[in-house]
Scaffold this active site. Structure first.
Site, short mmCIF file in Angstrom:
data_model
loop_
_atom_site.label_atom_id
_atom_site.label_comp_id
_atom_site.label_asym_id
_atom_site.label_seq_id
_atom_site.Cartn_x
_atom_site.Cartn_y
_atom_site.Cartn_z
N VAL A 22 0.83 -1.21 0.00
CA VAL A 22 0.00 0.00 0.00
C VAL A 22 0.86 1.26 0.00
CG1 VAL A 22 -1.71 1.30 1.34
CG2 VAL A 22 -1.95 -1.17 1.08
N ASP A 78 10.27 2.89 6.67
CA ASP A 78 9.86 1.53 7.05
C ASP A 78 10.96 0.96 7.94
OD1 ASP A 78 7.76 -0.72 5.47
OD2 ASP A 78 9.32 -1.47 6.83
N LYS A 105 14.25 -3.38 2.29
CA LYS A 105 13.02 -3.21 1.48
C LYS A 105 12.79 -1.73 1.16
CE LYS A 105 8.43 -4.06 0.56
NZ LYS A 105 8.02 -4.19 -0.82
N GLN A 161 -4.68 -7.90 6.21
CA GLN A 161 -5.60 -9.04 6.27
C GLN A 161 -5.04 -10.22 5.50
OE1 GLN A 161 -8.66 -6.10 4.81
NE2 GLN A 161 -9.99 -7.81 5.33
N ARG A 199 -10.98 -6.70 8.75
CA ARG A 199 -10.09 -5.60 9.13
C ARG A 199 -9.99 -5.50 10.65
NH1 ARG A 199 -13.35 -3.95 4.76
NH2 ARG A 199 -12.18 -3.31 2.93
N CYS A 244 -8.89 1.24 9.94
CA CYS A 244 -8.44 2.63 9.94
C CYS A 244 -9.28 3.54 10.84
CB CYS A 244 -8.31 3.17 8.52
SG CYS A 244 -9.84 3.21 7.59
N SER A 269 -15.11 5.15 -4.32
CA SER A 269 -14.62 4.99 -5.69
C SER A 269 -15.12 3.67 -6.28
CB SER A 269 -13.08 5.04 -5.70
OG SER A 269 -12.60 4.80 -6.99
N ARG A 270 -15.08 2.63 -5.45
CA ARG A 270 -15.61 1.32 -5.92
C ARG A 270 -17.08 1.45 -6.27
NH1 ARG A 270 -12.43 -1.69 -1.03
NH2 ARG A 270 -10.59 -2.31 -2.21
N HIS A 304 -22.72 10.75 -8.45
CA HIS A 304 -22.58 11.40 -7.15
C HIS A 304 -23.23 10.48 -6.12
CE1 HIS A 304 -21.38 14.74 -9.58
NE2 HIS A 304 -22.50 14.61 -10.27
N THR A 314 -4.80 -5.48 -1.37
CA THR A 314 -5.31 -4.47 -2.30
C THR A 314 -4.31 -3.32 -2.27
OG1 THR A 314 -6.59 -3.22 -0.66
CG2 THR A 314 -7.71 -5.05 -1.73
P1 NAD Z 1 2.49 -4.92 3.84
O1 NAD Z 1 2.71 -6.06 4.78
O2 NAD Z 1 2.81 -5.10 2.39
O3 NAD Z 1 3.30 -3.63 4.35
C1 NAD Z 1 3.32 -3.22 5.68
C2 NAD Z 1 4.66 -2.56 5.92
O4 NAD Z 1 4.66 -1.98 7.24
C3 NAD Z 1 5.85 -3.56 5.89
O5 NAD Z 1 6.79 -3.15 4.90
C4 NAD Z 1 6.43 -3.47 7.31
O6 NAD Z 1 7.85 -3.59 7.34
C5 NAD Z 1 5.98 -2.07 7.72
N1 NAD Z 1 5.99 -1.86 9.17
C6 NAD Z 1 5.53 -2.66 10.15
N2 NAD Z 1 5.71 -2.10 11.35
C7 NAD Z 1 6.32 -0.91 11.14
C8 NAD Z 1 6.75 0.15 11.98
N3 NAD Z 1 6.62 0.07 13.31
N4 NAD Z 1 7.32 1.23 11.42
C9 NAD Z 1 7.47 1.33 10.08
N5 NAD Z 1 7.07 0.36 9.22
C10 NAD Z 1 6.50 -0.75 9.75
O7 NAD Z 1 0.95 -4.50 4.03
P2 NAD Z 1 0.10 -3.63 2.99
O8 NAD Z 1 -0.58 -4.55 2.01
O9 NAD Z 1 0.93 -2.50 2.51
O10 NAD Z 1 -1.07 -3.09 3.96
C11 NAD Z 1 -0.76 -2.13 4.95
C12 NAD Z 1 -2.01 -1.79 5.74
O11 NAD Z 1 -2.91 -1.06 4.90
C13 NAD Z 1 -2.80 -3.01 6.24
O12 NAD Z 1 -3.26 -2.78 7.57
C14 NAD Z 1 -3.98 -3.08 5.28
O13 NAD Z 1 -5.10 -3.73 5.85
C15 NAD Z 1 -4.22 -1.60 5.07
N6 NAD Z 1 -5.04 -1.24 3.91
C16 NAD Z 1 -5.92 -0.24 4.10
C17 NAD Z 1 -6.75 0.16 3.07
C18 NAD Z 1 -7.74 1.26 3.31
O14 NAD Z 1 -8.60 1.56 2.46
N7 NAD Z 1 -7.71 1.91 4.47
C19 NAD Z 1 -6.67 -0.47 1.81
C20 NAD Z 1 -5.72 -1.47 1.65
C21 NAD Z 1 -4.93 -1.86 2.70
#
Ligand code: NAD
Length: 321
Positions: free
Chosen positions: A17, A38, A43, A86, A92, A126, A154-155, A172, A238
């Site tokens: 994300v 990160d 990475k 997830q 979530r 969130c 958006s979806r 809308h 996602t």
């Molecule tokens: P991911 O596992 O690919 O990435 C998470 C990253 O966070 C990793 O690179 C990890 O090293 C890093 N991380 C963990 N702890 C950390 C810390 N203390 N400090 C800095 N970095 C840290 O996961 P992702 O697919 O990128 O998803 C991330 C989050 O976004 C998830 O909770 C997911 O559910 C959420 N998400 C939210 C939405 C939304 O609409 N709000 C949509 C998609 C995903």
């Protein structure tokens, strides 16, 4: 694009994300500086290099980053994507305990480097994390928001646009409430152009000749609610759609746009909600959320909103926040 001079967005978490948001910001020139942080050093350094290597074709944004939180120094907006995601079949809400724990350690460090920033939670759940973040930072409610149902909206508009044969911008309609299983569409306010959704008359040339029915609108809401599960089942995460959705909010903040978007903040009285964060159409600008709009809802929608708030409050109570 940016109106704040030398605007800086910091993205915390360089996973699927965080990097999708950084990439969207880069190609849309949303900020002068994009900083990625990160804890996973190899990475994040690799992601920063990969983003930098497109510089010839992406405009003048500077990409920096690493495993030192000092990279967020001076950011106008800090976007948090760090944490657990997830697994297929997980909700979530299942992530709440782990991700609140991460925020408790992370936020004081980020605040030391970016005390004047607006904070945006993307990590799930969130809405619950927004309440936790506001409590941990002590920032005013309007400076701590979640991307909320901006993605879900958006979806929704994409599905309606395809069905009606119009551009998504001409639809809308909003998803409000929890970014999760209790979210719902504000059908009472939904329009295609100026036409209320149930009055929509398909044209003789459009593919689908049926008017919308309540049953179909319910099916569309379900499709939106379950969209993430479907994508996660197939690809494990996602990322592209949240990448552009979060970037839409980033641009509203960095350009002080006063854009109306369904973001989530901790509410203090809107629709009778107190101490719970969920999404309602709100004005987003350089201060975060300028104002939550007073939107008229049907009695059924008010009930859905109450149920969504109560479901989130229960999760908060279980977590002790
Ligand atoms: P991911 O596992 O690919 O990435 C998470 C990253 O966070 C990793 O690179 C990890 O090293 C890093 N991380 C963990 N702890 C950390 C810390 N203390 N400090 C800095 N970095 C840290 O996961 P992702 O697919 O990128 O998803 C991330 C989050 O976004 C998830 O909770 C997911 O559910 C959420 N998400 C939210 C939405 C939304 O609409 N709000 C949509 C998609 C995903």
């Amino acid at each position: 694009m940016a109106v704040i001079e030398n605007s800086k967005v910091a993205i915390v978490g360089a996973g699927s994300v965080g990097t999708a948001i950084a990439y969207a910001c880069l190609i849309r020139r949303s900020a002068r500086t994009i900083a990625l942080y990160d804890v996973n050093k190899p990475k994040v350094e690799a992601e920063v290099l990969d983003l930098q290597h497109g510089a010839l074709y992406t405009g003048s944004s500077q990409v920096i980053g690493g495993a030192d939180p000092a990279v967020v120094e001076g950011a106008h907006l800090v976007v948090i994507t760090a944490g657990a995601k997830q697994d297929p079949g997980q909700t979530r809400i299942d992530l709440a305990g782990t991700n609140v724990g991460i925020l408790e350690k992370l936020l004081p460090v980020l605040m030391a480097h970016a005390p004047n920033a607006v904070y945006m939670l993307v990590t799930n759940p969130c809405d619950v994390l927004t309440v936790a973040a506001q409590q941990i930072t002590g920032l005013p409610e309007e400076r701590v928001m979640a991307s909320g149902t901006v993605l879900d909206t958006s979806r929704l508009r994409q599905l309606l646009a395809v069905r009606a044969g119009v551009a998504p911008h001409s639809v809308h309609a909003d998803i409000v409430g929890e970014h999760g299983d209790t979210e719902f569409a504000l059908w009472s306010q939904a329009r295609i152009g100026p036409v209320p959704i149930l009055d929509w008359q398909p044209s003789a040339t459009s593919g689908d000749q049926r008017p919308f029915t309540h049953a179909e609108l319910d099916q569309i809401t379900d499709a939106v609610r379950n969209a993430a599960y479907r994508v996660i089942e197939g690809k494990g995460a996602t990322n592209y759609a949240i990448g552009v959705s979060a970037t839409r909010i980033i641009e509203a903040v960095l350009t002080d746009e006063n854009a109306v978007l369904p973001v989530s903040i901790v509410h203090r009285g809107h629709h009778g909600i107190d101490g719970v964060a969920l999404s309602l159409p709100s004005i987003v600008n350089a201060n975060g959320v300028g104002r939550v709009l007073g939107v008229r809802m049907s009695a059924q929608e008010e009930r859905h909103l109450y149920d969504s708030a109560e479901a989130l409050r229960k999760v908060q109570q279980d977590l002790g926040i």
